[in-house]
Design a protein around this motif. Sequence first.
Motif, PDB file in Angstrom:
ATOM      1  N   CYS A  44       0.854  -1.187   0.000  1.00  0.00           N
ATOM      2  CA  CYS A  44       0.000   0.000   0.000  1.00  0.00           C
ATOM      3  C   CYS A  44       0.891   1.238   0.000  1.00  0.00           C
ATOM      4  CB  CYS A  44      -0.892  -0.028   1.232  1.00  0.00           C
ATOM      5  SG  CYS A  44      -1.984   1.370   1.331  1.00  0.00           S
ATOM      6  N   VAL A  45       0.738   2.073  -1.003  1.00  0.00           N
ATOM      7  CA  VAL A  45       1.515   3.301  -1.090  1.00  0.00           C
ATOM      8  C   VAL A  45       0.622   4.450  -0.653  1.00  0.00           C
ATOM      9  CG1 VAL A  45       2.743   4.859  -2.632  1.00  0.00           C
ATOM     10  CG2 VAL A  45       2.913   2.398  -2.970  1.00  0.00           C
ATOM     11  N   VAL A  46       1.044   5.180   0.370  1.00  0.00           N
ATOM     12  CA  VAL A  46       0.282   6.315   0.875  1.00  0.00           C
ATOM     13  C   VAL A  46       0.978   7.580   0.408  1.00  0.00           C
ATOM     14  CG1 VAL A  46      -0.544   7.493   2.942  1.00  0.00           C
ATOM     15  CG2 VAL A  46      -0.468   5.006   2.876  1.00  0.00           C
ATOM     16  N   ARG A  47       0.201   8.483  -0.204  1.00  0.00           N
ATOM     17  CA  ARG A  47       0.741   9.743  -0.706  1.00  0.00           C
ATOM     18  C   ARG A  47       0.062  10.906   0.002  1.00  0.00           C
ATOM     19  NH1 ARG A  47       3.696   8.978  -5.399  1.00  0.00           N
ATOM     20  NH2 ARG A  47       3.456   6.933  -6.317  1.00  0.00           N
ATOM     21  N   ASP A  48       0.819  12.010   0.160  1.00  0.00           N
ATOM     22  CA  ASP A  48       0.242  13.197   0.781  1.00  0.00           C
ATOM     23  C   ASP A  48      -0.561  13.984  -0.245  1.00  0.00           C
ATOM     24  OD1 ASP A  48       2.099  14.536  -0.794  1.00  0.00           O
ATOM     25  OD2 ASP A  48       3.197  15.420   0.861  1.00  0.00           O
ATOM     26  N   ALA A  49      -1.023  15.164   0.113  1.00  0.00           N
ATOM     27  CA  ALA A  49      -1.879  15.970  -0.753  1.00  0.00           C
ATOM     28  C   ALA A  49      -1.172  16.413  -2.026  1.00  0.00           C
ATOM     29  CB  ALA A  49      -2.379  17.193   0.004  1.00  0.00           C
ATOM     30  N   TYR A  50       0.151  16.430  -2.027  1.00  0.00           N
ATOM     31  CA  TYR A  50       0.920  16.872  -3.181  1.00  0.00           C
ATOM     32  C   TYR A  50       1.564  15.725  -3.952  1.00  0.00           C
ATOM     33  CZ  TYR A  50       0.215  21.335  -0.934  1.00  0.00           C
ATOM     34  OH  TYR A  50      -0.365  22.435  -0.349  1.00  0.00           O
ATOM     35  N   GLY A  51       1.246  14.485  -3.594  1.00  0.00           N
ATOM     36  CA  GLY A  51       1.740  13.329  -4.326  1.00  0.00           C
ATOM     37  C   GLY A  51       3.044  12.753  -3.820  1.00  0.00           C
ATOM     38  N   ASN A  52       3.589  13.270  -2.740  1.00  0.00           N
ATOM     39  CA  ASN A  52       4.819  12.718  -2.173  1.00  0.00           C
ATOM     40  C   ASN A  52       4.512  11.435  -1.416  1.00  0.00           C
ATOM     41  OD1 ASN A  52       6.308  15.015  -3.024  1.00  0.00           O
ATOM     42  ND2 ASN A  52       5.569  16.125  -1.229  1.00  0.00           N
ATOM     43  N   VAL A  53       5.361  10.439  -1.564  1.00  0.00           N
ATOM     44  CA  VAL A  53       5.163   9.155  -0.891  1.00  0.00           C
ATOM     45  C   VAL A  53       5.534   9.303   0.581  1.00  0.00           C
ATOM     46  CG1 VAL A  53       5.870   6.740  -0.803  1.00  0.00           C
ATOM     47  CG2 VAL A  53       5.624   7.881  -3.002  1.00  0.00           C
ATOM     48  N   LEU A  54       4.641   8.844   1.453  1.00  0.00           N
ATOM     49  CA  LEU A  54       4.877   8.894   2.896  1.00  0.00           C
ATOM     50  C   LEU A  54       5.343   7.534   3.389  1.00  0.00           C
ATOM     51  CD1 LEU A  54       1.664  10.827   3.999  1.00  0.00           C
ATOM     52  CD2 LEU A  54       3.965  11.749   3.741  1.00  0.00           C
ATOM     53  N   SER A  55       6.138   7.545   4.444  1.00  0.00           N
ATOM     54  CA  SER A  55       6.587   6.302   5.060  1.00  0.00           C
ATOM     55  C   SER A  55       6.563   6.456   6.575  1.00  0.00           C
ATOM     56  CB  SER A  55       7.991   5.925   4.570  1.00  0.00           C
ATOM     57  OG  SER A  55       8.904   6.944   4.891  1.00  0.00           O
ATOM     58  N   ASP A  56       6.648   5.338   7.281  1.00  0.00           N
ATOM     59  CA  ASP A  56       6.648   5.377   8.745  1.00  0.00           C
ATOM     60  C   ASP A  56       7.814   6.226   9.248  1.00  0.00           C
ATOM     61  OD1 ASP A  56       4.450   3.755   8.943  1.00  0.00           O
ATOM     62  OD2 ASP A  56       5.591   1.920   9.237  1.00  0.00           O
ATOM     63  N   GLY A  57       7.542   7.042  10.269  1.00  0.00           N
ATOM     64  CA  GLY A  57       8.574   7.872  10.870  1.00  0.00           C
ATOM     65  C   GLY A  57       8.707   9.253  10.263  1.00  0.00           C
ATOM     66  N   ASP A  58       7.991   9.553   9.198  1.00  0.00           N
ATOM     67  CA  ASP A  58       8.054  10.876   8.574  1.00  0.00           C
ATOM     68  C   ASP A  58       7.394  11.924   9.466  1.00  0.00           C
ATOM     69  OD1 ASP A  58       9.362  10.052   6.294  1.00  0.00           O
ATOM     70  OD2 ASP A  58       7.564   9.971   5.057  1.00  0.00           O
ATOM     71  N   THR A  59       7.695  13.182   9.172  1.00  0.00           N
ATOM     72  CA  THR A  59       7.026  14.310   9.796  1.00  0.00           C
ATOM     73  C   THR A  59       6.147  14.958   8.750  1.00  0.00           C
ATOM     74  OG1 THR A  59       8.868  14.685  11.308  1.00  0.00           O
ATOM     75  CG2 THR A  59       7.368  16.526  10.953  1.00  0.00           C
ATOM     76  N   VAL A  60       4.899  15.237   9.104  1.00  0.00           N
ATOM     77  CA  VAL A  60       3.962  15.848   8.171  1.00  0.00           C
ATOM     78  C   VAL A  60       3.390  17.119   8.784  1.00  0.00           C
ATOM     79  CG1 VAL A  60       3.328  13.701   7.015  1.00  0.00           C
ATOM     80  CG2 VAL A  60       2.029  14.447   8.988  1.00  0.00           C
ATOM     81  N   THR A  61       2.883  18.001   7.900  1.00  0.00           N
ATOM     82  CA  THR A  61       2.276  19.256   8.304  1.00  0.00           C
ATOM     83  C   THR A  61       0.837  19.286   7.801  1.00  0.00           C
ATOM     84  OG1 THR A  61       4.422  20.336   8.083  1.00  0.00           O
ATOM     85  CG2 THR A  61       2.499  21.761   8.196  1.00  0.00           C
ATOM     86  N   VAL A  62      -0.087  19.730   8.634  1.00  0.00           N
ATOM     87  CA  VAL A  62      -1.499  19.822   8.265  1.00  0.00           C
ATOM     88  C   VAL A  62      -1.689  21.010   7.326  1.00  0.00           C
ATOM     89  CG1 VAL A  62      -3.837  20.149   9.164  1.00  0.00           C
ATOM     90  CG2 VAL A  62      -2.190  18.794  10.448  1.00  0.00           C
TER      91      VAL A  62
END
Length: 113
Positions: A44-62
């Motif tokens: 399962c590939v999870v992407r953020d609102a801009y299409g960047n691939v997310l992985s465990d341990g990343d930092t994200v901004t709302v």
Amino acid sequence: MSDMPKCPQCSSEYTYEDGTMYVCPECAHEWGKETAAESGDGSCVVRDAYGNVLSDGDTVTVIKDLKIKGSSSVIKVGTKARNIRLVEGDHDIDCKIDGIGAMQLKSEFVKKA
């Protein structure tokens, strides 16, 4: 119809083929045949609102003010969530937000920091 994949958006079984795309008549979601082939292997590939691939341990901004269900609190734009964990389901990110606690977020409302 049994050889057609289910819609990845709404899980409808009434999808149909349109050229090189699959189309869901219930939610109007369209996806390519190569995307359907990739989703069949279990990764399962999870992407953020801009299409960047997310992985465990990343930092994200709302990227949007989010109301917290069952509370009068709001997660403001720019709030960071550190050490995310990817999970399957409707809300695909588990994280802790300072001042709020453990949360589940949808990847469409975050960007990779």
